[in-house]
Design a protein around this motif. Sequence first.
Motif, PDB file in Angstrom:
ATOM      1  N   THR A 133       0.801  -1.362  -0.088  1.00 21.64           N
ATOM      2  CA  THR A 133      -0.006   0.113  -0.072  1.00 21.64           C
ATOM      3  C   THR A 133       0.886   1.272  -0.055  1.00 21.64           C
ATOM      4  OG1 THR A 133      -1.797  -1.289   1.361  1.00 21.64           O
ATOM      5  CG2 THR A 133      -1.903   1.445   1.105  1.00 21.64           C
ATOM      6  N   MET A 134       1.915   1.206   0.847  1.00 27.91           N
ATOM      7  CA  MET A 134       2.857   2.490   0.996  1.00 27.91           C
ATOM      8  C   MET A 134       3.627   2.589  -0.410  1.00 27.91           C
ATOM      9  SD  MET A 134       3.979   1.906   4.781  1.00 27.91           S
ATOM     10  CE  MET A 134       5.929   2.353   4.211  1.00 27.91           C
ATOM     11  N   VAL A 135       4.124   1.714  -0.847  1.00 23.75           N
ATOM     12  CA  VAL A 135       4.787   1.846  -2.228  1.00 23.75           C
ATOM     13  C   VAL A 135       3.890   2.179  -3.236  1.00 23.75           C
ATOM     14  CG1 VAL A 135       5.890   0.454  -4.141  1.00 23.75           C
ATOM     15  CG2 VAL A 135       6.656  -0.020  -1.666  1.00 23.75           C
ATOM     16  N   LEU A 138       2.856   5.972  -2.989  1.00 26.21           N
ATOM     17  CA  LEU A 138       3.967   6.682  -3.171  1.00 26.21           C
ATOM     18  C   LEU A 138       3.806   6.710  -4.823  1.00 26.21           C
ATOM     19  CD1 LEU A 138       6.303   8.635  -2.168  1.00 26.21           C
ATOM     20  CD2 LEU A 138       7.780   6.622  -2.269  1.00 26.21           C
ATOM     21  N   ALA A 139       3.902   5.761  -5.287  1.00 22.06           N
ATOM     22  CA  ALA A 139       4.140   5.661  -6.957  1.00 22.06           C
ATOM     23  C   ALA A 139       2.742   6.279  -7.456  1.00 22.06           C
ATOM     24  CB  ALA A 139       4.054   4.363  -7.451  1.00 22.06           C
ATOM     25  N   LEU A 140       1.684   6.178  -7.111  1.00 31.12           N
ATOM     26  CA  LEU A 140       0.471   6.815  -7.580  1.00 31.12           C
ATOM     27  C   LEU A 140       0.549   8.450  -7.244  1.00 31.12           C
ATOM     28  CD1 LEU A 140      -2.160   6.945  -8.771  1.00 31.12           C
ATOM     29  CD2 LEU A 140      -3.182   6.518  -6.539  1.00 31.12           C
ATOM     30  N   ALA A 141       0.908   8.903  -6.022  1.00 30.99           N
ATOM     31  CA  ALA A 141       1.115  10.233  -5.868  1.00 30.99           C
ATOM     32  C   ALA A 141       2.313  11.028  -6.545  1.00 30.99           C
ATOM     33  CB  ALA A 141       1.656  10.330  -4.277  1.00 30.99           C
ATOM     34  N   LEU A 142       3.272   9.955  -6.916  1.00 30.51           N
ATOM     35  CA  LEU A 142       4.453  10.691  -7.746  1.00 30.51           C
ATOM     36  C   LEU A 142       3.944  10.984  -9.073  1.00 30.51           C
ATOM     37  CD1 LEU A 142       7.346   8.584  -6.896  1.00 30.51           C
ATOM     38  CD2 LEU A 142       7.299  11.098  -6.746  1.00 30.51           C
ATOM     39  N   ALA A 143       3.053  10.021  -9.787  1.00 33.60           N
ATOM     40  CA  ALA A 143       2.436   9.994 -11.056  1.00 33.60           C
ATOM     41  C   ALA A 143       1.433  11.292 -11.266  1.00 33.60           C
ATOM     42  CB  ALA A 143       1.783   8.948 -11.480  1.00 33.60           C
TER      43      ALA A 143
END
Length: 182
Positions: A133-135, A138-143
């Motif tokens: 969930t964390m990874v 973070l990936a979704l927030a970055l994108a």
Amino acid sequence: MFREKGTAVSVADLMKAAGLTHGGFYKQFASKEDLVDEAVAHAFAEQAAHSAVAFEEKSGEHETVRRRVIEDYLSVWHRDHPADGCPVPGFAADLGREPEQAARAQHVYINGVRNRAARLATGDDDGMAQLCTMVGALALALALALALARATRGNPLSEELLQAARTALTESAQPEPQRRTD
């Protein structure tokens, strides 16, 4: 550079960033794959030794450490500094795409993933779903942050996603059961 740009970075670019010559690389490493192996091992060791959480772990307060891991991981700073961030997402895509490299660095990577998940474990939960969930957050927030930055000039959605994930992970966890001492 590997965590930030991926392992497809050329040896020439790596050496230029390091301020060294291309020939100097081969005095230290037999191949780029050897450097990637070393980079994966170094990234996990560095994170384990130098994070603020490493010092808190000695106190034995698992829930405090778990919450701190989540807060640090799902922070704006971590989102904005992938080169200094967690090696789990930093190397996942490249190791998944490059079977030869994955075979070489996989052992270190797997141990690193397991150790990070263990910091998140609660009760019967081994921490793997929380780490995923964390990874993913973070990936979704970055994108989304990259896409929204162009369209909305500073829209706070990225920070909202990070906060929502932090809240979900810290408020939904079951506390560890009390261990009997008798």
